[in-house]
Each structure stands twice: as structure tokens, then as C-alpha cells.
Scaffold this active site. Sequence first.
Site, PDB file in Angstrom:
ATOM      1  N   LYS A 222       0.836  -1.214   0.000  1.00  0.00           N
ATOM      2  CA  LYS A 222       0.000   0.000   0.000  1.00  0.00           C
ATOM      3  C   LYS A 222       0.869   1.263   0.000  1.00  0.00           C
ATOM      4  CE  LYS A 222      -3.829  -2.404   2.126  1.00  0.00           C
ATOM      5  NZ  LYS A 222      -4.360  -2.949   3.362  1.00  0.00           N
TER       6      LYS A 222
ATOM      7  N   GLN B 232      -5.017  -2.004   9.733  1.00  0.00           N
ATOM      8  CA  GLN B 232      -4.760  -3.290   9.084  1.00  0.00           C
ATOM      9  C   GLN B 232      -5.311  -4.437   9.936  1.00  0.00           C
ATOM     10  OE1 GLN B 232      -3.264  -3.688   5.960  1.00  0.00           O
ATOM     11  NE2 GLN B 232      -3.918  -5.788   6.216  1.00  0.00           N
TER      12      GLN B 232
ATOM     13  N   ASP C 291     -11.744   2.324   4.059  1.00  0.00           N
ATOM     14  CA  ASP C 291     -12.010   0.890   3.909  1.00  0.00           C
ATOM     15  C   ASP C 291     -13.505   0.637   3.699  1.00  0.00           C
ATOM     16  OD1 ASP C 291     -10.074  -0.996   3.682  1.00  0.00           O
ATOM     17  OD2 ASP C 291      -9.668  -1.191   5.818  1.00  0.00           O
TER      18      ASP C 291
END
Length: 306
Positions: free
Chosen positions: A60, A104, A127
Site C-alpha cells: 500500500k 490493518q 475501507d
Amino acid sequence: MASSSDHKATVIDGKAVAHTIRSEIADEVRQLSQKYGKVPGLAVVIVGHRKDSQSYVSMKRKACAEVGIKSFDIGLPEQVSEAELISKVHELNANPDVHGILVQLPLPKHLNEEKVLGEISLEKDVDGFHPLNIGKLAMKGREPLFLPCTPKGCLELLSRSGISIKGKKAVVVGRSNIVGLPVSLLLLKEDATVTIVHSRTKEPEKIIREADMVLPCSRTSEPSGIKEFFIQGSWIKSGAAVIDVGTNAVDDRTKKSGYRLVGDVDFKEASKVAGWITPVPGGVGPMTVAMLLKNTLDGAKRVIEQ
């Protein structure tokens, strides 16, 4: 009906589509920088030292650098308390240079994932997992601020491949909060007739055979589903679109790693009947990261262009 000998499905190259999207994002980031002197910022919070998580975060970070998004990396020890982690999230919520926050997953067992994710500001939930974003996705006439990245990537692949969704029969295999459920809601919003097949569904093969589009994502929801829902080529309707989200490691001694990745669909056999199909790897995977970058850009534009 296409015969298996002369028919070959169009393979949807997720890497190529994601590359195009990243170029579009890089152009928009450049314009923001030139016009306002600001660029989007993405904060990634990682707890502990899981190798797979470290590898995702590094991927990322590299993707952000490629398109000009500023990356904020926050590494916290495995034993961090929930209060400390939430405090760090609040700090990022208040930081005007951060337009997207990603925690995460999975988190260590002593931390409540739902509680932590619920503390991320709705405007920075790139997200798309905040209960309010998912709630709006489920309601007619409401639009979430962000869509979850993998489901959004699936729809983008269909759209950019010129595959019409309206009025089609779509079968989603799996009902996870991360992929199965949100992708079903997105397809509904696009006027598909949606059936969800899961570990308790009777005669899944019969249902899948009728589908104009099949989106298998059982790997992310039900481990028992890996074998149970390995979709045979003969299950696929002639001309159907197959967007394979499943990712399974299969032993392969010819590979340096000792394994290779496959999807939930028998790619070789399904290619003989499907109209379109995504490979694994190189299909949906690259799209997930591209959509994360797109969500971060959109979050930044909402703030910067006000």
C-alpha cells in the site's frame, strides 16, 4: 451454446485495469497539488509483526508513492492496549493532512476490531467498513461516503469490461462483511437480481448454473467453504461473467514458495464456457489497492475542494 472446443472466455486483466485507474488518480493528485498545494494523505495503522500484514502495508505504501499520495505509517506493538490504539485513531481523525485511515486487520485477539473500526471518522473511513457507511449502502436512496474496496473493485471490473448488470441474475458465493455482503448490496443497487450462496445453502450448483454473473468470495468468509464451493467449470452458464474473489494457496513444488494461488473457480474449465473471467492472481487483487487509493483521493477532494 458455445462448444467447449472453440470457445475461450475474455480474460479480464485486473492488473491492466488497475494500472489505468492509478494513472487517472495520479493525474488528479497532480491537479490538486498544483491548484491547492495539497495532496491526499493515507494513514495505515499496523499492530504487531504479522508477515502478511507487513507485506500488505508495504504494498500500500508503494502504491501511494506511485500516485503521489502521502503515506503515514503507524506501527504499534502487539501488546498495545485498546485505549492506546483508539487514542492513536482519534489523533489521526484530527490530523488535517490525513484524509483516509486504514487499520490493518486482523488485530491481535485482545483488541475489539468492531470497536476500533467504529472510532475511525466517517469522513476518513476509506475501507468503507464503518457501520454507518455499510448501513447507507443497505438503504435505498442513500449513498455511503465510501464503498468497501474489494466489492467496489469487482463492480469497476464489470463496468470497465462493458458488462451490463441491470436485470441480470447475479450469484454471490459467501456472505462475509468484507466482500460477500457488500458486493451483494452493490449489485442490488445496480438492479441485478441477487442470490447469496453460503455454507448452509442447499444445491449451490443448481443456483450457480442459472447465474448471468458469478462472484465467488467464500474464501474470505467460511473456511469450510474452500472445498465445498470450489466451483467446477460445468457449473458456469454459457456466456456468464465470472469475477473470482477467492484466493487459496495450493501446494506446488515447482514454485519457490512451495505453493501457488488459485481462485474458487476452476479457471481452465470455466474459461471454455464463460463469457468473461478474472484470473487469480491478477484479477480482483490489484483492484482492491486501486480502489483504496481512489477512496483516499475522493476523501481528500471533499475536504480540499470545499
